[in-house]
Each structure stands twice: as structure tokens, then as C-alpha cells.
Write an enzyme that holds these catalytic residues in place. Sequence first.
Site, PDB file in Angstrom:
ATOM      1  N   CYS A  14       0.831  -1.194   0.000  1.00 35.31           N
ATOM      2  CA  CYS A  14       0.000   0.000   0.000  1.00 35.31           C
ATOM      3  C   CYS A  14       0.869   1.250   0.000  1.00 35.31           C
ATOM      4  CB  CYS A  14      -0.912   0.002   1.224  1.00 35.31           C
ATOM      5  SG  CYS A  14       0.001   0.072   2.782  1.00 35.31           S
ATOM      6  N   CYS A  17       3.312   1.633   2.817  1.00 32.57           N
ATOM      7  CA  CYS A  17       4.539   0.852   2.622  1.00 32.57           C
ATOM      8  C   CYS A  17       5.556   1.694   1.838  1.00 32.57           C
ATOM      9  CB  CYS A  17       4.254  -0.432   1.840  1.00 32.57           C
ATOM     10  SG  CYS A  17       3.264  -1.660   2.719  1.00 32.57           S
ATOM     11  N   ASP A 454       9.230  25.799 -33.863  1.00 29.72           N
ATOM     12  CA  ASP A 454      10.325  26.223 -34.723  1.00 29.72           C
ATOM     13  C   ASP A 454       9.857  25.976 -36.164  1.00 29.72           C
ATOM     14  OD1 ASP A 454      12.964  26.855 -35.614  1.00 29.72           O
ATOM     15  OD2 ASP A 454      13.305  24.711 -35.867  1.00 29.72           O
ATOM     16  N   ASP A 651      17.648  24.095 -30.854  1.00 31.51           N
ATOM     17  CA  ASP A 651      16.610  24.779 -30.083  1.00 31.51           C
ATOM     18  C   ASP A 651      16.675  24.419 -28.600  1.00 31.51           C
ATOM     19  OD1 ASP A 651      15.332  26.154 -32.214  1.00 31.51           O
ATOM     20  OD2 ASP A 651      14.423  24.282 -32.852  1.00 31.51           O
TER      21      ASP A 651
END
Length: 761
Positions: A14, A17, A454, A651
Site C-alpha cells: 500500500c 509501505c 520552430d 533549439d
Amino acid sequence: MTTTGTYSVKGMHCASCAAIITKKLSKVEGITRADVNLATEKVTIAFDHETLPVEALNDAVSRYGYAIAAEPGTASAGESQKIAASGAIRLKEEKKQALLDQKAKVQFALPIALLVFILMMWDIGSRFIESVPNLPIPMELFNIISMVLATWFVFRIGAPFLHGIVMFLQSGAASMDTLIGIGTLTAYVYSALITLIPSLRELLRVPDYTYFDVTIVVIGFVLLGKYLEARSRMKTGEAIEKLINLQAKTAIVLREGKEIEIPSEAVRKGDTVIIKPGAKLPVDGIIIEGFSAIDESMVTGESIPADKKSGDEVIGGTINKQGSFTFRASNVGSDTVLARIIRMVEEAQGSKAPIQEIADKIAGIFVPVVLIIAAATFLIWITVGSSYLGFSVALSYAISGMVGILVIACPCALGLATPTAIIVGIGKGAEYGILIRNAESLEKLSSVDTVVFDKTGTITTGSPKVTDVTPLSEGTTPESLLQIAASVENRSEHPLAEAILDEAKRRSITLRDISEFKALEGMGVSATIAGLPVTIRKPLEAERELAEVKRLQAEGKTVVMIEENRIALGLIALSDTVKTEAKAAVAALHRRGLKVIMLTGDNRAAANYMAGQVGIDEVIAEVLPTEKAAKIKALQSEGRKVAMAGDGINDAPALAQADVGIAMATGTDIAIESAGITLLKGDINKVAQSITLSRATMNVIRQNLFWAFIYNIIGIPLAAGALYPFWGIFLNPVFSGLAMAGSSVSVVSNSLRLKAKKLDR
């Protein structure tokens, strides 16, 4: 130097844990960050040392019932492909075996639990409904049978829950197992005492009603819930399995003049690999002989087979549809495109989205708070309840309330809400050729309102093509003009020359013989054809005033003049062309309510012309690469959430500045490290698909978190008996067990809905 490693974790059940493991690992010397993922059962650790022994990690968590093992795939490039695949198979087999063990327990326990549940409902019905007869067996006998079965359930089938109690007493670390263990053990001990010691029941003046049946049914339903949850969680990891299965098992290579078949992981860089029709490519490479059509859909998402010839790059894992060819291996082992994609998807599925921090913080304190609420509920019923109902009735409700709270308040749904959706979403993206680097990028993309493109290589193809062939003299045709130009340019190395030759080839034009070829620096080229001087050059100042030249240059096209014997025969215009899918891609973004901007270093005329062709909203032109990031920052300062799509290399500063960077990639030229999201094949239609995927994933996460929170907000008061003072309604702990099982399964099932999501809408 900080290093990152991924490890498998066993014993997690869970969210609490995961919180315990995170807390304990963070205290280990050298570890700077530990991210535990409940859904994948893995932990990603950032540490300062060159190596971090697994023993050191296990020392930190083993006393709490958890075990950590190194993930496969950290070997050398030549072996990592084999190890990663075999390791993944081994882990899957271990999970399958664990699931089979769970299934065997459920198959044994569930029929008994259902039978007891029916008898329990029968007994309750007979007490309140006159038409329902009493149980056909005496209550004393029923209690004895129930006690025997409950003993087996608590101490054998429910042993992990009891271990949760021991862990809590030893270390103070409480998990879901602790809650279930305390609840069922309390109900069992109380029931056993009043059954085995009748005088105690008479002393306390409590009814002979026991909770053996509740204990059996709760453990049975919790086991069923855990099994269904585990089975559902295995489905969320199918994307990685599919990618791993794409890898070829063997390869045919040419060694010492002979064809030999070897395991694909034994292929070395530079090997000559032979591919036959229908074969799967074992590694990446470059074709050196032959041609074919290759199905690359499993890697790039492109459904139409790609034609390949000598000199073209090919990708490992793709399928040869026709013809035979040989290629030289360029990337092998962990360097192949497929291996890098697998690694990227694994890392992304194991990452955490910022929204998960809310659930993590709550999970860290959830179990202790629930224990306090359960204890407070017990005390309130005993003290306040006794004043109105009497001690015996109040004690009965106190035990039921405490057990119900401990069972219903399972934090599993809370812990699974985010990671299951992330895993399915990222896997779905990989199927579409959308590689998502981490969960944070996926979350941020959902809130983007502006997409910046671009131009070159993103909106356009990135290579010039002939767009116009215009004769200017009488007797000259487009074909003859192109023949003269291509014949001369055949000797040139200029990029525009290649475009003119490609156009001539497309029109099946035969080239003429030339002589006296010269390159005219800064002007063009010249040669002699059939004794006549030919020049291909820039337009002269006077020629720039021609209407046709003005029109073409206004569209951002490059114009060259073809002159023969000092007479202008005509002109050819060249331009980077718009990608065929660009207009539809921009329209798709508009339908999703996004503003689209072009950011380019090209001149404004060319940029405006291209933008007008595809319907872009705004153009920012004549920007230097170093200035692009500043333009993105300016948009962000206006309050915009910006996604930047570029080639992922020049870029890079702008991609890093954007809220989400989207790298366009083709074939093996994948800029995986340059942005949060990489689109295979450079298909900008996938930008809109990415946004659809991110929004759908975030919607599922919000739904999961909402229901996980609401479930506990409503369920805990109901289990505590909040409705009893008003309507006399008290939630039986059995229904708490059913609700707990259903919550986890519903969260995982809701996440799996993403698999059916259509990203084109």
C-alpha cells in the site's frame, strides 16, 4: 557525482509501505533522493557514490518486511540488451508466480468466506425479519465451527497481517497490513475469550454474539481485493513488455565470408548484417546493399511501411516486409533506438508527477491517524455509548466500529491513484510514437495553452525543393529550362543544386553534357552546353523588379536566374516546403483551444508565408538561436503556459526554458535527452495527440484521487457508527472489507480506461 539506480522492491502492499521505504532509504548515507513507485514495485535512488551495495539498502528496510534487488540491464552495451530482456522476463515470471500463489489462497479462502457470509446474513436477517427462519444449526455449534475456521484464517491465511502488527510494535512503522491485522486479531481474540470462557461473558454481561464470521469474511474479501489489484497492476506494465518483445532474438551476420546465425546481443558495431524478407532487424544500422519496405510502426507509430535503399538508416526491432538487403551495424546493445526507448519509458513510468506529492504526504501520516481514530472510536463507544445503550451493547459496537475503521481505511487506492494512470498513459504514448521522459512533463503538458513551433524541420521538411519553374524567353519550356539548370548543377555541391537535380529526376529529365564548369563565388555557377555559355546566378538588381521575382521573394523563396549566351531564359524558385501534415496539426491544436506561434530565425516574409499556409496565429521571426529562450520567457511572463516544439538540438535553450519541451525526431536521430517529450518521425500531428493524452491522464488521476479521498472521508465515519445516533444504522465490518477491496480495484480499472482513449479526438 550523483548516480541514479533503479531497484525492485518486494513486500509492498500500500501507499504507507511506499512511504516507509522512502523514509528509511532517505536516511541511508549517500542517498540524496529515493522515489518509490507502488504500481511498478520499484524504487529509483539518486546517490553520490560510484556504487551503492544492495545490502546497504536491504539493511535499511529488511526489518520492516521489505526486500530490495538490483534491476537488470546495467551490464555492458554488448550484453545489456539480453540481460534487460531476460531480467524483465524473470521479474514478470516472479510476479506471475506470486499472482498464482495469491490465486490459490483466494480459491481456498473465498468459498468458505462466501458461505460464512451467507450464514451471517441469514442470522442477521432472522433477528430483524420475522419471515426469515433461524439458522438450521445451533448457535453454539456455529460458533465452534466458526472459531476453528477463523483460527486458520487469522494465523495461517492472515499471517502477513499479523506480521504487520509485529513490525508496528518493533519499529512504529504501520502499513495496511497493520490495520487489517489489528482489526481482525481484536475481533478474533474477543470472540475466542467469550466462547472459551463463558464466565467472562457473564461477568461482562455481553451477548453471545461473536465476530469469528466477521474475521473470516474480512480476510477473505481483503485477499480477493489484493488479488484483483495485483492482477490489474500487471496489465498496466504491458507497454514495456510489448517493447521488449520487439527485440529480435537472432541475427544473420557475415563473418570471414560466411553467413552465420548468432544471438542478436552478440552483434558487434561494424558487423555486416543480412536481412531476409519477413525478418526482424536485430540492431540499428545503415543499408549498404539492396532495398526494401520496412514496417517501423512498432517503433515510430507510422503505419505505412518506409521505403529504404542503400545509405538509409534502419532501426532494430522493425520488420522487413519485402526484398533482401544487408546493412552495417551502427548501434548495438543498449545504444539501439529500441533499447533507448525502453529505457526512457521505464524511467518515465517510474517517475512521479507533482500532483502525487499530495497523496504521498497524506499516505505518510495516514495509518497512524487511522489507528488514533480507531482507538478513539472504541473509547467513545465504551464511555459515551454505555450511558445510553448499556455496557454490553456498547462494547459490541465499539469492537465493530474499531474493526470496521481499521479495515475500510486501507490507503491502497490513495497510493495507486497516480502511478497507475501515469504508467498506462506513458505506455499509451509509446504506442503512438510519443516518448514521454517523465511524469512531470506529462502533467505540465495538460495545462499548456500556447504551442510554439520552430519553422525549419518542424513546420517544414527542413530541405529546399523546387517550387516554381518559370520560362521568360520565347521558345523556352519549363522542362528545357530545368534540363539546362540540372545539367550545370550536376557538377555543383551547393544544397540548392541537389534540390534542382531531385526535381529533374522526378520529372524524368535527361541531363546534357557540359564543359568548362566554374563556381562563381557569391554569384552562382557557369558552364558551356553545346558551345553556348550558361550561367545560373542570383537575380541582378534590375531583375529583382520583375513582378514574378518580387512575388516569389515575397513568399520567402530563393530565386535563381538561368542565362544562356547572356539572355535570361527563365527562373527557378526554391523553398523549404511545408510538411504535408502541418496544416491539419495546427487545426487540431486550435480545436483543443491552444494558441499556435511560429518562432524562427528566417526572414519575416518567408515566415509569414509559411505561417499563412498552415494557419498559425502569430509569427516571431528573425530571431537568433541565442534569443529564442528569451522569447519563450517573455511569453511565460504574460502568464502563458508554453510548450516548445523544435529539433531538440539547436533549439535546446528554448526547449529547456519552455514549460514543456517537445523534440521532433526522425528514425535513429532521436534527441531523447533534449526535451521532456520526443515525437518519433517528426510528425507534428503527435503534438496535439500528446496534449490529448496528457489531459486524459490528468483527468483520470484527479478522478482517482477524488474517489480515494471521498471513499475514506465517507467510509471512516460510517464504519465508526456516525449514522447510529440518527437512524440506528451501523455498518457491519464485513461491508468495510468489501468496500476496501472495491476501492483499489476501481482506481486501477479507471486508469486502464486510458488504453482505449483515441488520441486523434
